[in-house]
Scaffold this motif. Structure first.
Motif, PDB file in Angstrom:
ATOM      1  N   ARG A   1       0.732  -0.467  -0.045  1.00  8.29           N
ATOM      2  CA  ARG A   1       0.263  -0.312  -0.195  1.00  8.29           C
ATOM      3  C   ARG A   1       0.261   1.971   0.277  1.00  8.29           C
ATOM      4  N   LEU A   2       1.804   1.033  -0.223  1.00  7.26           N
ATOM      5  CA  LEU A   2       2.675   2.351  -0.723  1.00  7.26           C
ATOM      6  C   LEU A   2       2.447   3.406  -1.259  1.00  7.26           C
ATOM      7  N   PRO A   3       2.480   4.678  -0.863  1.00  9.65           N
ATOM      8  CA  PRO A   3       1.794   5.099  -1.976  1.00  9.65           C
ATOM      9  C   PRO A   3       2.696   6.292  -3.277  1.00  9.65           C
ATOM     10  N   GLY A   4       4.203   5.741  -3.034  1.00 15.54           N
ATOM     11  CA  GLY A   4       5.311   5.536  -4.400  1.00 15.54           C
ATOM     12  C   GLY A   4       5.063   4.762  -5.654  1.00 15.54           C
ATOM     13  N   GLU A   5       5.168   5.768  -6.929  1.00 15.94           N
ATOM     14  CA  GLU A   5       5.649   4.511  -7.730  1.00 15.94           C
ATOM     15  C   GLU A   5       6.868   3.466  -7.758  1.00 15.94           C
ATOM     16  N   SER A   6       7.652   4.186  -7.404  1.00 20.76           N
ATOM     17  CA  SER A   6       9.572   3.639  -7.346  1.00 20.76           C
ATOM     18  C   SER A   6       9.669   3.976  -6.126  1.00 20.76           C
ATOM     19  N   TYR A   7      10.576   3.251  -5.267  1.00 22.98           N
ATOM     20  CA  TYR A   7      11.642   3.711  -4.245  1.00 22.98           C
ATOM     21  C   TYR A   7      13.105   3.412  -4.680  1.00 22.98           C
ATOM     22  N   ASP A   8      13.968   3.784  -4.209  1.00 27.95           N
ATOM     23  CA  ASP A   8      15.298   3.938  -4.845  1.00 27.95           C
ATOM     24  C   ASP A   8      16.032   3.254  -3.104  1.00 27.95           C
ATOM     25  N   GLY A   9      15.399   3.175  -1.892  1.00 23.07           N
ATOM     26  CA  GLY A   9      16.306   2.269  -0.673  1.00 23.07           C
ATOM     27  C   GLY A   9      14.884   2.994  -0.116  1.00 23.07           C
ATOM     28  N   LEU A  10      15.659   2.105   1.148  1.00 23.75           N
ATOM     29  CA  LEU A  10      15.061   1.844   2.627  1.00 23.75           C
ATOM     30  C   LEU A  10      14.500   3.261   3.037  1.00 23.75           C
ATOM     31  N   PRO A  11      15.469   4.393   3.122  1.00 29.96           N
ATOM     32  CA  PRO A  11      15.046   5.923   4.054  1.00 29.96           C
ATOM     33  C   PRO A  11      14.411   6.148   3.493  1.00 29.96           C
ATOM     34  N   GLU A  12      13.484   6.161   2.059  1.00 30.09           N
ATOM     35  CA  GLU A  12      12.504   6.888   1.201  1.00 30.09           C
ATOM     36  C   GLU A  12      11.395   5.013   1.634  1.00 30.09           C
ATOM     37  N   ILE A  13      11.530   4.648   1.869  1.00 25.80           N
ATOM     38  CA  ILE A  13       9.965   3.015   2.172  1.00 25.80           C
ATOM     39  C   ILE A  13       9.806   3.727   3.944  1.00 25.80           C
ATOM     40  N   VAL A  14      10.873   3.689   5.177  1.00 29.12           N
ATOM     41  CA  VAL A  14      10.687   4.485   5.932  1.00 29.12           C
ATOM     42  C   VAL A  14      10.040   5.576   5.909  1.00 29.12           C
ATOM     43  N   LYS A  15       9.932   6.228   5.428  1.00 28.23           N
ATOM     44  CA  LYS A  15       9.267   7.861   4.594  1.00 28.23           C
ATOM     45  C   LYS A  15       8.190   7.883   4.763  1.00 28.23           C
ATOM     46  N   ASP A  16       7.859   6.763   3.666  1.00 23.87           N
ATOM     47  CA  ASP A  16       6.128   6.836   3.681  1.00 23.87           C
ATOM     48  C   ASP A  16       5.480   5.807   4.600  1.00 23.87           C
ATOM     49  N   LEU A  17       6.328   4.744   4.812  1.00 26.68           N
ATOM     50  CA  LEU A  17       5.930   3.871   6.102  1.00 26.68           C
ATOM     51  C   LEU A  17       5.168   5.135   7.809  1.00 26.68           C
ATOM     52  N   GLY A  18       5.813   6.024   7.440  1.00 25.21           N
ATOM     53  CA  GLY A  18       5.785   6.862   8.731  1.00 25.21           C
ATOM     54  C   GLY A  18       6.839   6.738   9.699  1.00 25.21           C
ATOM     55  N   ILE A  19       7.472   6.021   9.828  1.00 22.52           N
ATOM     56  CA  ILE A  19       8.142   5.200  10.920  1.00 22.52           C
ATOM     57  C   ILE A  19       9.181   6.105  10.362  1.00 22.52           C
ATOM     58  N   GLY A  20       8.993   6.697  12.858  1.00 20.56           N
ATOM     59  CA  GLY A  20       9.773   8.247  12.375  1.00 20.56           C
ATOM     60  C   GLY A  20      11.462   7.640  12.089  1.00 20.56           C
ATOM     61  N   HIS A  21      12.600   8.987  11.682  1.00 17.19           N
ATOM     62  CA  HIS A  21      14.406   8.587  11.169  1.00 17.19           C
ATOM     63  C   HIS A  21      15.199   9.706  12.951  1.00 17.19           C
ATOM     64  N   GLU A  22      15.719   9.112  12.203  1.00 23.20           N
ATOM     65  CA  GLU A  22      17.203   9.375  13.115  1.00 23.20           C
ATOM     66  C   GLU A  22      16.663  10.800  12.968  1.00 23.20           C
ATOM     67  N   GLU A  23      17.422  11.855  14.009  1.00 24.69           N
ATOM     68  CA  GLU A  23      18.371  12.921  14.012  1.00 24.69           C
ATOM     69  C   GLU A  23      19.177  12.933  13.942  1.00 24.69           C
ATOM     70  N   ARG A  24      20.103  14.107  13.216  1.00 22.60           N
ATOM     71  CA  ARG A  24      21.353  14.069  12.664  1.00 22.60           C
ATOM     72  C   ARG A  24      22.023  14.606  13.981  1.00 22.60           C
TER      73      ARG A  24
END
Length: 134
Positions: free
Chosen positions: A109-132
């Motif tokens: 059910r991901l909204p994008g048409e194509s993904y180049d890597g895990l960071p894009e997938i995790v972002k679209d799944l709504g999973i939090g990401h590490e701050e710099r």
């Protein structure tokens, strides 16, 4: 001199004993080669001397423990996938690795048409990401 080994003779034994006496009385390492000495362990501060920064257990800033677990699960089921990949390809790959049904469903059910890597997938799944980190 009856307690000496007598291996080298009394004169040489006595000379060797005098040479080593300073090392044995100094309270320091007795190895003549410094690379043979054991490395000191920092036990005074109560901190693991092998740790590079603050304790790494738990979630990094910007992520909850649940985010860390979800990201880890997604990364493990997508190991070996060929990018770029569509949501359908991601879901198919996850299903082939015996991923949980809810993970396969979320990937399909991901909204994008194509993904180049895990960071894009995790972002679209709504999973939090590490701050710099600084």
């Amino acid at each position: 001199m009856g307690d000496k080994s007598g291996k080298h003779g009394p004169k040489l034994d006595e000379e060797m004993h005098r040479e080593a006496e300073g090392l044995t009385r100094s309270g320091g390492p007795t190895h003549p080669q410094p690379w043979n000495d054991p490395e000191p362990v920092d036990t005074d501060t109560g901190v693991d001397p092998t740790a590079t920064r603050a304790d790494r257990r738990g979630a990094p800033p910007g992520m909850t423990p649940r985010d860390v677990e979800e990201r880890s699960t997604i990364a493990s089921v997508l190991a070996g996938v060929n990018y770029p990949a569509s949501p359908r390809e991601l879901a198919d790959h996850a299903a082939s690795t015996a991923a949980p049904d809810n993970v396969v469903s979320r990937l399909s059910r991901l909204p994008g048409e194509s993904y180049d890597g895990l960071p894009e997938i995790v972002k679209d799944l709504g999973i939090g990401h590490e701050e710099r980190r600084t």
